[in-house]
Motif scaffolding. Structure first.
Motif, mmCIF file in Angstrom:
data_model
loop_
_atom_site.group_PDB
_atom_site.id
_atom_site.type_symbol
_atom_site.label_atom_id
_atom_site.label_comp_id
_atom_site.label_asym_id
_atom_site.label_seq_id
_atom_site.Cartn_x
_atom_site.Cartn_y
_atom_site.Cartn_z
ATOM 1 N N GLU A 88 0.825 -1.208 0.000
ATOM 2 C CA GLU A 88 0.000 0.000 0.000
ATOM 3 C C GLU A 88 0.857 1.254 0.000
ATOM 4 O O GLU A 88 0.599 2.200 -0.759
ATOM 5 C CB GLU A 88 -0.918 0.002 1.214
ATOM 6 C CG GLU A 88 -1.842 1.210 1.274
ATOM 7 C CD GLU A 88 -2.759 1.185 2.476
ATOM 8 O OE1 GLU A 88 -3.646 2.061 2.550
ATOM 9 O OE2 GLU A 88 -2.592 0.310 3.357
ATOM 10 N N ALA A 89 1.902 1.267 0.829
ATOM 11 C CA ALA A 89 2.784 2.430 0.873
ATOM 12 C C ALA A 89 3.538 2.588 -0.437
ATOM 13 O O ALA A 89 3.731 3.716 -0.919
ATOM 14 C CB ALA A 89 3.766 2.312 2.031
ATOM 15 N N TYR A 99 4.966 6.162 -3.349
ATOM 16 C CA TYR A 99 6.113 6.159 -4.260
ATOM 17 C C TYR A 99 5.695 6.002 -5.725
ATOM 18 O O TYR A 99 5.929 6.896 -6.543
ATOM 19 C CB TYR A 99 7.102 5.069 -3.844
ATOM 20 C CG TYR A 99 7.694 5.356 -2.487
ATOM 21 C CD1 TYR A 99 8.714 6.291 -2.334
ATOM 22 C CD2 TYR A 99 7.196 4.734 -1.343
ATOM 23 C CE1 TYR A 99 9.234 6.594 -1.081
ATOM 24 C CE2 TYR A 99 7.709 5.027 -0.085
ATOM 25 C CZ TYR A 99 8.724 5.962 0.035
ATOM 26 O OH TYR A 99 9.224 6.263 1.262
ATOM 27 N N ALA A 100 5.054 4.896 -6.088
ATOM 28 C CA ALA A 100 4.719 4.681 -7.491
ATOM 29 C C ALA A 100 3.779 5.756 -8.023
ATOM 30 O O ALA A 100 4.025 6.348 -9.080
ATOM 31 C CB ALA A 100 4.097 3.296 -7.666
ATOM 32 N N ALA A 101 2.705 6.039 -7.295
ATOM 33 C CA ALA A 101 1.714 7.007 -7.771
ATOM 34 C C ALA A 101 2.241 8.432 -7.772
ATOM 35 O O ALA A 101 1.694 9.295 -8.463
ATOM 36 C CB ALA A 101 0.445 6.919 -6.912
ATOM 37 N N ARG A 102 3.325 8.684 -7.037
ATOM 38 C CA ARG A 102 3.901 10.029 -6.962
ATOM 39 C C ARG A 102 5.240 10.126 -7.692
ATOM 40 O O ARG A 102 5.923 11.134 -7.582
ATOM 41 C CB ARG A 102 4.061 10.431 -5.492
ATOM 42 C CG ARG A 102 2.747 10.462 -4.726
ATOM 43 C CD ARG A 102 2.950 10.702 -3.235
ATOM 44 N NE ARG A 102 3.572 12.006 -3.004
ATOM 45 C CZ ARG A 102 4.633 12.196 -2.208
ATOM 46 N NH1 ARG A 102 5.202 11.159 -1.598
ATOM 47 N NH2 ARG A 102 5.122 13.391 -2.032
ATOM 48 N N TYR A 127 14.340 1.628 -6.767
ATOM 49 C CA TYR A 127 13.187 1.874 -7.638
ATOM 50 C C TYR A 127 13.395 3.189 -8.369
ATOM 51 O O TYR A 127 13.546 4.247 -7.747
ATOM 52 C CB TYR A 127 11.908 1.929 -6.800
ATOM 53 C CG TYR A 127 10.677 2.387 -7.556
ATOM 54 C CD1 TYR A 127 10.217 1.681 -8.664
ATOM 55 C CD2 TYR A 127 9.975 3.522 -7.158
ATOM 56 C CE1 TYR A 127 9.084 2.096 -9.354
ATOM 57 C CE2 TYR A 127 8.834 3.942 -7.829
ATOM 58 C CZ TYR A 127 8.394 3.224 -8.934
ATOM 59 O OH TYR A 127 7.280 3.640 -9.617
ATOM 60 N N VAL A 128 13.411 3.109 -9.711
ATOM 61 C CA VAL A 128 13.561 4.296 -10.553
ATOM 62 C C VAL A 128 12.305 4.432 -11.404
ATOM 63 O O VAL A 128 12.104 3.663 -12.350
ATOM 64 C CB VAL A 128 14.808 4.201 -11.457
ATOM 65 C CG1 VAL A 128 14.969 5.482 -12.282
ATOM 66 C CG2 VAL A 128 16.063 3.931 -10.632
ATOM 67 N N ALA A 167 3.528 4.069 -13.408
ATOM 68 C CA ALA A 167 2.512 4.047 -12.357
ATOM 69 C C ALA A 167 1.932 5.425 -12.096
ATOM 70 O O ALA A 167 0.771 5.561 -11.734
ATOM 71 C CB ALA A 167 3.109 3.474 -11.081
ATOM 72 N N VAL A 168 2.731 6.483 -12.269
ATOM 73 C CA VAL A 168 2.261 7.832 -11.982
ATOM 74 C C VAL A 168 1.094 8.224 -12.892
ATOM 75 O O VAL A 168 0.321 9.119 -12.567
ATOM 76 C CB VAL A 168 3.413 8.852 -12.091
ATOM 77 C CG1 VAL A 168 3.835 9.061 -13.542
ATOM 78 C CG2 VAL A 168 3.042 10.170 -11.422
#
Length: 269
Positions: free
Chosen positions: A33-34, A39-42, A234-235, A263-264
């Motif tokens: 979830e975090a 991270y991914a969505a932002r 993660y890049v 993901a963003v």
């Protein structure tokens, strides 16, 4: 879906209001979830310390030369920090055991031969003790790729297409990460008609930038992070990066399939 599309302008638009990072988060654990929300969505990179490895460096070299010695690897030769050399590099395919014996184990070959970006069987990664990142189902990912080079080997400043998860098996490597907002200062080109649309290579030597030729480059402010054995980096898609091995290194990376990334833009589910 796994077809080339042009995402980069959308990534820039999606991230333009986000605050600039001063440093990467270095984590000891991370929930699904975090990962998704923070991270991914932002479009936020991070370094996750996964802990002790299954094998020592000596054991892994023995496994690679033995059970996987016939695996073909693509080897780059030359000064890859220089964009011209990177774009016009000489490449050669050879068995993995030949690369290790003739180049990786040779003291006088530092910085000139790099087994970079070779697709490896999933079974090989698992035998090394490397699993697909837990944040997505395995079928979301492309095949794992291996990067093996001596101290001093480099990947020139560039930007890839999908989200990237890179696992360091042994050695240490420095990453310079540039957010999408820095793109106007990086002097990126699309290298050839056969390259996928969002791939780009900077004409600047990030190790030794020429301020006369590339005056805007000084406005770019990268984040430096050193990745060591057991670290997962993660890049996110759209983050440009320059990578240098500070020690003899082995890394395995996993790119998301293009239909699942970035993901963003909400393409990770």
């Amino acid at each position: 879906m796994d077809s080339p599309v042009v995402w980069f302008p959308q990534i820039c638009e999606a991230t333009c209001e986000m605050p600039r990072l001063a440093a990467l988060d270095v984590l000891d654990s991370l929930s699904d979830e975090a990962f998704s929300k923070e991270y991914a969505a932002r479009s936020m990179p991070f370094l996750l310390r996964l802990g002790a490895l299954k094998f020592s460096e000596a054991e892994i070299l023995g496994l690679l030369q033995g059970a996987y010695g016939d695996q073909t690897v693509n080897v780059r030769f030359g000064n890859m920090a220089d964009p011209g050399s990177y774009l016009n590099r000489r490449e050669e395919e050879m068995p993995l055991r030949n690369f290790i014996g003739e180049h990786f184990m040779q003291v006088n070959d530092a910085g000139t031969a790099y087994a970079a970006g070779t697709v490896i069987p999933v079974e090989m990664a698992r035998d090394l003790g490397v699993s697909f990142p837990i944040f997505y189902p395995e079928y979301f990912f492309n095949e794992p790729r291996m990067w093996m080079g001596k101290k001093g080997t480099v990947t020139a400043l560039h930007k890839d297409i999908p989200d990237n998860f890179s696992f360091a098996y042994f050695g240490a490597k420095e990453w310079l990460l540039y957010p999408p907002a820095d793109f106007p200062y990086l002097y990126m080109i699309h290298p050839n008609p056969n390259a996928l649309p969002d791939f780009g290579v900077s004409m600047v030597n990030a190790k030794s930038p020429d301020a006369t030729r590339f005056p805007e480059f000084s406005k770019a402010t990268p984040i430096s992070i050193t990745q060591r054995a057991g670290d997962l980096l993660y890049v996110p898609a759209g983050w440009s990066h320059f990578v240098e091995n500070h020690e003899d290194s082995l890394m395995i990376n996993f790119w998301l399939r293009r239909g699942r990334s970035p993901a963003v833009l909400g393409r990770d589910r």
